[in-house]
Enzyme design. Structure first.
Site, PDB file in Angstrom:
ATOM      1  N   GLN A  18     -10.779   3.091 -20.959  1.00 52.83           N
ATOM      2  CA  GLN A  18      -9.653   2.760 -20.262  1.00 52.83           C
ATOM      3  C   GLN A  18      -9.583   1.682 -19.305  1.00 52.83           C
ATOM      4  O   GLN A  18      -8.521   0.871 -19.091  1.00 52.83           O
ATOM      5  CB  GLN A  18      -8.787   3.958 -19.883  1.00 52.83           C
ATOM      6  CG  GLN A  18      -8.627   4.915 -20.971  1.00 52.83           C
ATOM      7  CD  GLN A  18      -7.585   6.185 -20.475  1.00 52.83           C
ATOM      8  OE1 GLN A  18      -8.410   7.160 -19.799  1.00 52.83           O
ATOM      9  NE2 GLN A  18      -6.558   6.064 -20.415  1.00 52.83           N
ATOM     10  N   ARG A  76     -13.721   9.976  -9.823  1.00 45.67           N
ATOM     11  CA  ARG A  76     -14.311  10.599 -11.196  1.00 45.67           C
ATOM     12  C   ARG A  76     -14.101   9.443 -12.278  1.00 45.67           C
ATOM     13  O   ARG A  76     -13.255   8.775 -12.418  1.00 45.67           O
ATOM     14  CB  ARG A  76     -13.327  11.754 -11.568  1.00 45.67           C
ATOM     15  CG  ARG A  76     -13.805  12.222 -13.037  1.00 45.67           C
ATOM     16  CD  ARG A  76     -12.634  13.545 -13.483  1.00 45.67           C
ATOM     17  NE  ARG A  76     -13.089  13.641 -14.799  1.00 45.67           N
ATOM     18  CZ  ARG A  76     -12.359  13.825 -15.545  1.00 45.67           C
ATOM     19  NH1 ARG A  76     -10.912  13.547 -15.472  1.00 45.67           N
ATOM     20  NH2 ARG A  76     -12.587  14.017 -17.034  1.00 45.67           N
ATOM     21  N   HIS A 121     -15.374  10.915 -22.655  1.00 46.12           N
ATOM     22  CA  HIS A 121     -13.827  10.774 -22.569  1.00 46.12           C
ATOM     23  C   HIS A 121     -13.506   9.959 -23.731  1.00 46.12           C
ATOM     24  O   HIS A 121     -12.989   8.815 -23.696  1.00 46.12           O
ATOM     25  CB  HIS A 121     -13.479  10.201 -21.121  1.00 46.12           C
ATOM     26  CG  HIS A 121     -12.013  10.575 -20.581  1.00 46.12           C
ATOM     27  ND1 HIS A 121     -11.815  10.872 -19.507  1.00 46.12           N
ATOM     28  CD2 HIS A 121     -10.968   9.955 -21.268  1.00 46.12           C
ATOM     29  CE1 HIS A 121     -10.461  10.893 -19.277  1.00 46.12           C
ATOM     30  NE2 HIS A 121     -10.029  10.473 -20.374  1.00 46.12           N
ATOM     31  N   GLU A 166     -11.097  16.962 -21.896  1.00 44.83           N
ATOM     32  CA  GLU A 166      -9.920  17.453 -22.827  1.00 44.83           C
ATOM     33  C   GLU A 166     -10.207  17.718 -24.334  1.00 44.83           C
ATOM     34  O   GLU A 166      -9.949  16.593 -25.245  1.00 44.83           O
ATOM     35  CB  GLU A 166      -8.840  16.520 -22.723  1.00 44.83           C
ATOM     36  CG  GLU A 166      -8.243  16.165 -21.211  1.00 44.83           C
ATOM     37  CD  GLU A 166      -6.897  15.459 -21.094  1.00 44.83           C
ATOM     38  OE1 GLU A 166      -6.621  14.904 -22.081  1.00 44.83           O
ATOM     39  OE2 GLU A 166      -6.333  15.433 -19.942  1.00 44.83           O
ATOM     40  N   ASN A 294      -6.969  19.567 -16.099  1.00 44.37           N
ATOM     41  CA  ASN A 294      -6.113  18.405 -16.215  1.00 44.37           C
ATOM     42  C   ASN A 294      -4.666  18.736 -16.402  1.00 44.37           C
ATOM     43  O   ASN A 294      -4.577  19.404 -17.336  1.00 44.37           O
ATOM     44  CB  ASN A 294      -6.342  17.234 -17.278  1.00 44.37           C
ATOM     45  CG  ASN A 294      -7.877  16.750 -17.019  1.00 44.37           C
ATOM     46  OD1 ASN A 294      -8.545  17.034 -16.088  1.00 44.37           O
ATOM     47  ND2 ASN A 294      -8.280  15.924 -18.037  1.00 44.37           N
ATOM     48  N   TYR A 296      -0.541  17.710 -16.231  1.00 43.58           N
ATOM     49  CA  TYR A 296       0.436  16.978 -16.164  1.00 43.58           C
ATOM     50  C   TYR A 296       1.807  17.431 -16.239  1.00 43.58           C
ATOM     51  O   TYR A 296       2.730  16.738 -15.508  1.00 43.58           O
ATOM     52  CB  TYR A 296       0.365  15.927 -17.509  1.00 43.58           C
ATOM     53  CG  TYR A 296      -0.777  14.781 -17.049  1.00 43.58           C
ATOM     54  CD1 TYR A 296      -0.781  13.670 -16.414  1.00 43.58           C
ATOM     55  CD2 TYR A 296      -2.075  15.141 -17.707  1.00 43.58           C
ATOM     56  CE1 TYR A 296      -1.752  13.093 -16.243  1.00 43.58           C
ATOM     57  CE2 TYR A 296      -3.318  14.357 -17.308  1.00 43.58           C
ATOM     58  CZ  TYR A 296      -3.055  13.243 -16.778  1.00 43.58           C
ATOM     59  OH  TYR A 296      -3.974  12.371 -16.520  1.00 43.58           O
ATOM     60  N   GLU A 362      -7.482  15.714 -13.245  1.00 41.52           N
ATOM     61  CA  GLU A 362      -6.365  14.770 -13.323  1.00 41.52           C
ATOM     62  C   GLU A 362      -5.103  15.394 -13.110  1.00 41.52           C
ATOM     63  O   GLU A 362      -5.107  16.499 -13.622  1.00 41.52           O
ATOM     64  CB  GLU A 362      -6.609  14.343 -14.974  1.00 41.52           C
ATOM     65  CG  GLU A 362      -7.765  13.489 -15.261  1.00 41.52           C
ATOM     66  CD  GLU A 362      -7.355  13.175 -16.818  1.00 41.52           C
ATOM     67  OE1 GLU A 362      -6.404  12.858 -17.420  1.00 41.52           O
ATOM     68  OE2 GLU A 362      -8.456  12.718 -17.353  1.00 41.52           O
ATOM     69  N   GLU A 413      -3.701   2.980 -21.861  1.00 37.22           N
ATOM     70  CA  GLU A 413      -2.917   4.353 -21.922  1.00 37.22           C
ATOM     71  C   GLU A 413      -3.056   4.643 -23.528  1.00 37.22           C
ATOM     72  O   GLU A 413      -2.214   4.973 -23.991  1.00 37.22           O
ATOM     73  CB  GLU A 413      -1.660   4.516 -21.342  1.00 37.22           C
ATOM     74  CG  GLU A 413      -1.023   5.814 -21.437  1.00 37.22           C
ATOM     75  CD  GLU A 413      -1.849   6.816 -21.022  1.00 37.22           C
ATOM     76  OE1 GLU A 413      -2.620   6.783 -20.271  1.00 37.22           O
ATOM     77  OE2 GLU A 413      -1.655   8.068 -21.585  1.00 37.22           O
ATOM     78  N   TRP A 414      -4.325   4.680 -24.110  1.00 40.00           N
ATOM     79  CA  TRP A 414      -4.323   5.177 -25.570  1.00 40.00           C
ATOM     80  C   TRP A 414      -3.263   4.628 -26.318  1.00 40.00           C
ATOM     81  O   TRP A 414      -3.058   3.306 -26.385  1.00 40.00           O
ATOM     82  CB  TRP A 414      -4.508   6.526 -25.420  1.00 40.00           C
ATOM     83  CG  TRP A 414      -5.458   7.221 -24.508  1.00 40.00           C
ATOM     84  CD1 TRP A 414      -5.378   8.275 -23.350  1.00 40.00           C
ATOM     85  CD2 TRP A 414      -6.905   6.703 -24.588  1.00 40.00           C
ATOM     86  NE1 TRP A 414      -6.713   8.073 -22.733  1.00 40.00           N
ATOM     87  CE2 TRP A 414      -7.587   7.416 -23.435  1.00 40.00           C
ATOM     88  CE3 TRP A 414      -7.647   6.054 -25.411  1.00 40.00           C
ATOM     89  CZ2 TRP A 414      -8.845   7.409 -23.207  1.00 40.00           C
ATOM     90  CZ3 TRP A 414      -9.153   6.142 -25.049  1.00 40.00           C
ATOM     91  CH2 TRP A 414      -9.755   6.784 -23.874  1.00 40.00           C
TER      92      TRP A 414
END
Ligand code: GBH
Length: 465
Positions: A18, A76, A121, A166, A294, A296, A362, A413-414
């Site tokens: 990323q 991280r 990741h 993840e 993580n 969100y 995260e 962002e993917w």
């Protein structure tokens, strides 16, 4: 009164693909995300790629400056497997890649910042994808060899390790929906199973070969929404919310923390597609030295039946989560502001997994659309969220050891490419210098860190005199 432990980790997170760019620089091998973004029919927003991104491969000293400006105690980052081992195996080591991460780690330590390092990741070497990737039973051993290589090369300076980030996302989006690399469908449980085995092998390798000399901790970063019943009085919705948690957090946390196997509700709902652990060595149970979460967002969950059709995770789950219209959105349909859910999930983790030490590895909120440097809503998000973490520590007695904001920088962002900005620093992607500028949310987070650190210092001085 909002007292965080004095050694609480105040961090921010990033991931190699990323931010780094330098996708083929200095002998780096191709990863599945390089290949996915370079496809003619790429499904990534406006066909964006991570080819250059924040160019952290060349501008890492700028990143260190940002970390210092925020006053972070921890940072991280993830290592790019194919930058270190271009064909995925230890048969050939790219020394330029080793040099790159040595510089970054030494730079962090020189500034008094503690690194937390993620080995994986989402960016599998393409060479290993060509051999079946996470669908292959050979990949766990290859991951283990890579992990041992990293423990040996960097473990003298790294005490906090995350094996995989993840696995839920990699399995579900990468091997069920086909939305993430490698774009496979219908193989989520198999991929997830091999990721758990890879993790367990690497944990045992660390335990047997490195822990005594290096004294570090190893875990896996598990993501989950918080799930609450849509209708608080409905037993069906309550069961659906429990299933929702079992199929996200539980899928990976049960094997590590509870039973060495998937949650009962998964076993009950999924047919032979859910692999078995019987006879699997080494054991998966007990292979996490802390809980890495993580978090969100949250969902209101109701029970839904899917009739007929091919087997699918949706059908297995028999539930559906919706966003409460009262929760603010940011332009990403999945991401609603629900800081209360973090406290609830922390309580759930304490009760379900025998009171583990928890790092929130995260948490963040994005902006989409025209850039807003004075991003008051995101600043408020961090204030409220840290407030919920404080309550979890003080009122619920959860053993939270650290909080890492996603992310240090705006980045790739993917599937949303550069269309969603999660950074504490704005990055100007239209400029070769990739200038980093602190948002108001970054100033807010810096102020939160400085306030809590001076409070807990003052508290210690008071109580120790
Ligand atoms: C994290 O995943 C990732 O670790 C990180 O790399 C990423 O940048 C960050 O989130 C922000 O997204 O598109 O409707 O199928 C967070 C968990 C789960 C959030 C999957 C997005 C996709 C929903 N992610 N979800 S959808």
């Amino acid at each position: 009164m909002n007292m965080f432990p004095e050694d609480f980790a105040w961090g921010a997170s990033t991931a190699a693909y990323q931010i780094e760019g330098g996708w083929d620089a200095d002998g780096k091998g191709e990863s599945i995300w390089d290949a996915f973004c370079h496809r003619d029919d790429s499904s990534v927003f406006e066909r964006h790629t991570g080819d250059v991104s924040c160019n952290s491969y060349h501008l890492w000293e700028e990143d260190l400056r940002c970390i210092e400006e925020l006053g972070l105690t921890h940072y991280r980052l993830s290592l790019s497997w194919s930058r270190l081992l271009p064909d995925g195996t230890t048969g050939h080591v790219n020394q330029q890649g080793v040099r790159y991460y040595n510089q970054v780690l030494d730079g962090l330590l020189a500034r008094g910042v503690t690194p937390m390092v993620t080995l994986y990741h989402f960016d599998l070497p393409q060479a290993l994808q060509d051999r079946g990737g996470w669908q292959s039973a050979d990949t766990p051993a290859l991951f283990d060899a890579y992990a041992r290589f990293c423990f040996g090369a960097f473990g003298d300076r790294v005490r906090l390790w995350i094996t995989l980030n993840e696995p839920y996302v990699c399995a579900k989006l990468g091997h069920e929906d086909g939305l993430h690399a490698p774009g496979v469908r219908g193989a989520a449980y198999r991929a997830g199973h091999h990721m758990l085995r890879a993790h367990a092998l690497a944990w045992h390798s660390y335990d047997a070969g490195y822990r005594r000399a290096q004294g570090g901790l190893v875990s896996m970063a598990i993501n989950s929404d918080w799930a609450e019943p849509e209708d608080a009085d409905s037993a069906e919705d309550a069961a659906a919310a429990a299933r929702y948690l079992a199929f996200s957090l539980g899928w990976f946390a049960w094997p590590l923390f509870v039973s060495g196997d998937y949650p009962e509700v998964m076993r009950a709902a999924v047919d032979a597609r859910l692999p078995r652990f019987s006879g699997v060595q080494p054991a998966v149970l007990g292979t996490a030295d802390f809980f890495a979460l993580n978090y969100y967002t949250a969902r209101k969950v109701r029970s839904v039946g899917v009739d007929g059709g091919a087997p699918s995770m949706k059908k297995d789950l028999g539930a559906e989560g919706v966003v409460d219209p009262a929760w603010p959105l940011c332009g990403l349909p999945w991401l609603a502001v629900a800081p209360h859910g973090l406290r609830q999930l922390l309580k759930y983790i304490k009760a379900t997994f025998n009171h583990p030490a928890v790092y929130i590895t995260e948490n963040g909120f994005a902006q989409t659309g025209p850039v807003l440097m004075e991003d008051g809503e995101r600043a408020a998000f961090y204030r409220e969220t840290v407030g919920e973490v404080a309550k979890a520590i003080e009122e619920d007695g959860v053993d939270v050891r650290g909080y890492f904001a996603w992310s240090l920088l705006d980045n790739f962002e993917w599937t949303d490419g550069y269309g969603a900005r999660f950074g504490l620093f704005h990055v100007d992607f239209s400029d070769d210098e990739r200038a980093r500028t602190m948002y108001r949310s970054g100033r807010e987070y810096a102020a939160i860190i400085s306030k809590h650190r001076s409070r807990s210092r003052a508290h210690r001085e008071l109580t120790s005199s």
